[in-house]
Scaffold this active site. Structure first.
Site, PDB file in Angstrom:
ATOM      1  N   MET A   1      -4.584  -8.767  -0.422  1.00  0.00           N
ATOM      2  CA  MET A   1      -5.416  -9.333  -1.488  1.00  0.00           C
ATOM      3  C   MET A   1      -5.492  -8.368  -2.671  1.00  0.00           C
ATOM      4  SD  MET A   1      -8.296 -11.648   0.302  1.00  0.00           S
ATOM      5  CE  MET A   1      -9.474 -10.364   0.657  1.00  0.00           C
TER       6      MET A   1
ATOM      7  N   TYR B   1      -5.723  -4.714  -4.948  1.00  0.00           N
ATOM      8  CA  TYR B   1      -6.568  -3.528  -5.082  1.00  0.00           C
ATOM      9  C   TYR B   1      -6.170  -2.530  -3.994  1.00  0.00           C
ATOM     10  CZ  TYR B   1     -10.206  -1.223  -7.625  1.00  0.00           C
ATOM     11  OH  TYR B   1     -10.868  -0.367  -8.474  1.00  0.00           O
TER      12      TYR B   1
ATOM     13  N   LYS C   1      -7.274  -2.365  11.101  1.00  0.00           N
ATOM     14  CA  LYS C   1      -8.591  -2.393  10.439  1.00  0.00           C
ATOM     15  C   LYS C   1      -9.264  -3.743  10.667  1.00  0.00           C
ATOM     16  CE  LYS C   1     -11.874  -1.754   7.334  1.00  0.00           C
ATOM     17  NZ  LYS C   1     -11.856  -2.773   6.353  1.00  0.00           N
TER      18      LYS C   1
ATOM     19  N   HIS D   1      -4.725   0.353  -1.517  1.00  0.00           N
ATOM     20  CA  HIS D   1      -5.065   1.725  -1.159  1.00  0.00           C
ATOM     21  C   HIS D   1      -4.081   2.189  -0.080  1.00  0.00           C
ATOM     22  CE1 HIS D   1      -6.827  -0.148   2.349  1.00  0.00           C
ATOM     23  NE2 HIS D   1      -7.654  -0.857   1.596  1.00  0.00           N
ATOM     24  N   GLU D   2      -4.311   3.384   0.448  1.00  0.00           N
ATOM     25  CA  GLU D   2      -3.385   3.966   1.431  1.00  0.00           C
ATOM     26  C   GLU D   2      -3.238   3.115   2.694  1.00  0.00           C
ATOM     27  OE1 GLU D   2      -1.321   6.765   1.611  1.00  0.00           O
ATOM     28  OE2 GLU D   2      -1.566   6.717  -0.557  1.00  0.00           O
ATOM     29  N   GLY D   3      -4.256   2.327   3.020  1.00  0.00           N
ATOM     30  CA  GLY D   3      -4.150   1.423   4.180  1.00  0.00           C
ATOM     31  C   GLY D   3      -3.035   0.414   3.959  1.00  0.00           C
ATOM     32  N   HIS D   4      -3.088  -0.258   2.807  1.00  0.00           N
ATOM     33  CA  HIS D   4      -2.030  -1.216   2.473  1.00  0.00           C
ATOM     34  C   HIS D   4      -0.667  -0.523   2.426  1.00  0.00           C
ATOM     35  CE1 HIS D   4      -5.613  -2.999   0.273  1.00  0.00           C
ATOM     36  NE2 HIS D   4      -5.238  -4.024   1.004  1.00  0.00           N
TER      37      HIS D   4
ATOM     38  N   GLN E   1      -8.409 -10.305  13.059  1.00  0.00           N
ATOM     39  CA  GLN E   1      -7.402 -10.993  12.246  1.00  0.00           C
ATOM     40  C   GLN E   1      -6.008 -10.820  12.855  1.00  0.00           C
ATOM     41  OE1 GLN E   1      -7.221 -11.095   7.757  1.00  0.00           O
ATOM     42  NE2 GLN E   1      -5.810  -9.406   8.096  1.00  0.00           N
TER      43      GLN E   1
HETATM   44  P1  AMP Z   1      -6.559  -7.065   2.524  1.00  0.00           P
HETATM   45  O1  AMP Z   1      -5.958  -6.794   1.194  1.00  0.00           O
HETATM   46  O2  AMP Z   1      -7.935  -6.487   2.715  1.00  0.00           O
HETATM   47  O3  AMP Z   1      -6.442  -8.514   2.935  1.00  0.00           O
HETATM   48  O4  AMP Z   1      -5.672  -6.256   3.572  1.00  0.00           O
HETATM   49  C1  AMP Z   1      -4.276  -6.489   3.664  1.00  0.00           C
HETATM   50  C2  AMP Z   1      -3.753  -5.841   4.915  1.00  0.00           C
HETATM   51  O5  AMP Z   1      -4.000  -4.441   4.888  1.00  0.00           O
HETATM   52  C3  AMP Z   1      -4.437  -6.371   6.193  1.00  0.00           C
HETATM   53  O6  AMP Z   1      -3.453  -6.539   7.201  1.00  0.00           O
HETATM   54  C4  AMP Z   1      -5.398  -5.270   6.534  1.00  0.00           C
HETATM   55  O7  AMP Z   1      -5.711  -5.196   7.903  1.00  0.00           O
HETATM   56  C5  AMP Z   1      -4.624  -4.043   6.082  1.00  0.00           C
HETATM   57  N1  AMP Z   1      -5.536  -2.933   5.860  1.00  0.00           N
HETATM   58  C6  AMP Z   1      -6.650  -2.925   5.069  1.00  0.00           C
HETATM   59  N2  AMP Z   1      -7.275  -1.741   5.156  1.00  0.00           N
HETATM   60  C7  AMP Z   1      -6.573  -0.986   6.030  1.00  0.00           C
HETATM   61  C8  AMP Z   1      -6.722   0.343   6.548  1.00  0.00           C
HETATM   62  N3  AMP Z   1      -7.729   1.121   6.188  1.00  0.00           N
HETATM   63  N4  AMP Z   1      -5.807   0.773   7.436  1.00  0.00           N
HETATM   64  C9  AMP Z   1      -4.770  -0.009   7.823  1.00  0.00           C
HETATM   65  N5  AMP Z   1      -4.570  -1.261   7.366  1.00  0.00           N
HETATM   66  C10 AMP Z   1      -5.452  -1.748   6.484  1.00  0.00           C
END
Ligand code: AMP
Length: 278
Positions: free
Chosen positions: A27, A29, A146, A31-34, A150
Site C-alpha cells: 500500500m 509509503y 508482520k 519502509h525497510e519491511g517492504h 494475512q
Molecule cells: P502494507 O503496505 O502495509 O500492505 O504491507 C505490504 C507488505 O509488507 C505486507 O506483506 C506486509 O506484511 C509487509 N510488511 C509490512 N511491514 C513489515 C515489516 N515490518 N516486516 C516485514 N514485512 C512487512
C-alpha cells in the site's frame, strides 16, 4: 524500471519480463519491511514486480483510509534503487469498476484475531490480492510475517482457488528498539513512539517465559498483558496465544503458538506477533 497504471499496460510489460516473476503487493509509503520483501524477491526471481495501491475495501468506516500516508515519488525511487523491474500503480476505478460486486472471502481463518476486530477487512484483502494476482500473474508472491494472519489467509486462498503461485513469507523487520516497522508508525508523536515499544517488550517477555519452560497458554497471555498494562499510553484491543495454523485460541499446555496482539497507542492501532515452539 517500468511504471504502469492500466491493466493493458501491465499485461504488455509483464509479457516481456523474465521468469520466474516475483511480486510484492504493497500500500506504499515504503519502509525497510517492504524493501526486505523486494530484496528477497530480487534474490530468488528472474524479475520483480511491485504494486502500490491503498485498497479502500480493507479499511473499516472508522479507519484511517483518508489519512493513510502516501508518497509515490519517494516509493518509486526506493523501488528503482532495489532493481525492481515493474511497478503497477492502479487507479481505484480500475480495481473497483462501477457496479463491482464480486468478492473473495476466506471463512474460518478470518473469524479470529484481526478479522474479529476488523469486520470485512480480510474480505477486502483477499479480494484485492486475488485481483492483483490475476492481473500480474506472478510465479511467487512475497508477504511479511508482520501481518501473520494475512499471510495465513492468503496461503489458504491460493490453495483453495488453485492460484499457480508460491507464497513466500518473510520475517518481521524492526526498528533498533524492537518496534515492528509500519507505515502507520509515522502517526506516532515522540511520547507515543516510545510507548509503542511495549508491544515488542511484551512479546519478548512471553518468549522468554516460553523458553524457560512456561507452556500454559493463559499464563503466556497474562505475561503479555501485564507488560502492556504497565504502559499508560497503550490501550490493548486483544492479546492472543493461538494455533499458528488454525488461528484458534489455545488453552492448557501448548507446544507451538502464534503470540499476537493489537494495541492502540493514541489513535494509532499497532499489531505485532511472534511464533514460538517447534
Ligand atoms: P502494507 O503496505 O502495509 O500492505 O504491507 C505490504 C507488505 O509488507 C505486507 O506483506 C506486509 O506484511 C509487509 N510488511 C509490512 N511491514 C513489515 C515489516 N515490518 N516486516 C516485514 N514485512 C512487512
Amino acid at each position: 524500471m517500468r511504471i504502469v497504471e492500466s491493466i493493458q499496460e501491465l499485461r504488455n510489460a509483464r509479457a516481456e519480463l523474465e521468469s520466474p516473476l516475483g511480486f510484492v503487493p504493497t500500500m506504499g509509503y515504503l519502509h525497510e519491511g517492504h524493501l526486505s520483501l523486494v530484496r528477497r524477491a530480487r534474490q530468488e526471481c528472474g524479475s520483480v514486480a511491485a504494486s502500490i495501491f491503498v485498497n479502500p475495501t480493507q479499511f473499516g468506516p472508522q479507519e484511517d483510509l483518508a489519512a493513510y500516508p502516501r508518497d509515490l515519488e519517494r516509493d518509486l525511487g526506493l523501488l528503482k534503487a532495489e532493481g525492481v523491474d515493474l511497478v503497477w500503480t492502479p487507479m481505484t476505478a480500475t480495481m473497483y469498476p462501477e457496479g463491482f460486486q464480486t468478492w473473495v472471502s476466506v471463512d474460518e481463518l478470518t473469524r479470529h484475531l484481526e478479522g474479529k476486530q476488523r469486520p470485512g477487512h480480510f474480505r477486502g484483502v483477499t479480494t484485492i490480492v486475488a485481483k492483483l494476482f490475476n492481473a500480474v500473474g506472478p510465479d511467487r508472491a512475497y508477504f511479511g510475517q508482520k501481518d501473520a494472519q494475512q499471510a495465513t489467509v492468503i496461503r489458504r486462498m491460493v490453495a483453495d482457488l488453485n492460484f499457480p503461485i508460491e507464497v513466500v513469507v518473510c520475517p518481521i523487520v524492526r526498528e533498533a528498539d524492537g518496534l515492528a516497522k509500519s507505515s502507520r508508525n509515522t502517526y506516532l508523536n515522540e511520547a507515543q513512539r516510545k510507548a509503542a515499544t511495549v508491544l515488542f517488550r511484551s512479546l519478548t517477555a512471553a518468549v522468554e517465559a516460553f523458553e524457560s519452560g512456561q507452556r500454559e497458554a493463559q499464563t503466556l497471555r497474562d505475561t503479555m498483558s501485564t507488560v502492556l498494562a504497565g504502559e499508560p499510553l497503550a490501550e490493548v484491543q486483544y492479546v492472543s496465544v493461538a494455533d499458528p495454523e488454525t488461528l484458534e485460541e489455545l488453552s492448557g499446555e501448548i507446544r507451538r503458538a502464534l503470540l499476537s496482539m493489537a494495541v492502540f497507542v493514541g489513535e494509532t492501532r499497532l499489531i505485532d506477533n511472534k511464533v514460538v515452539g517447534e
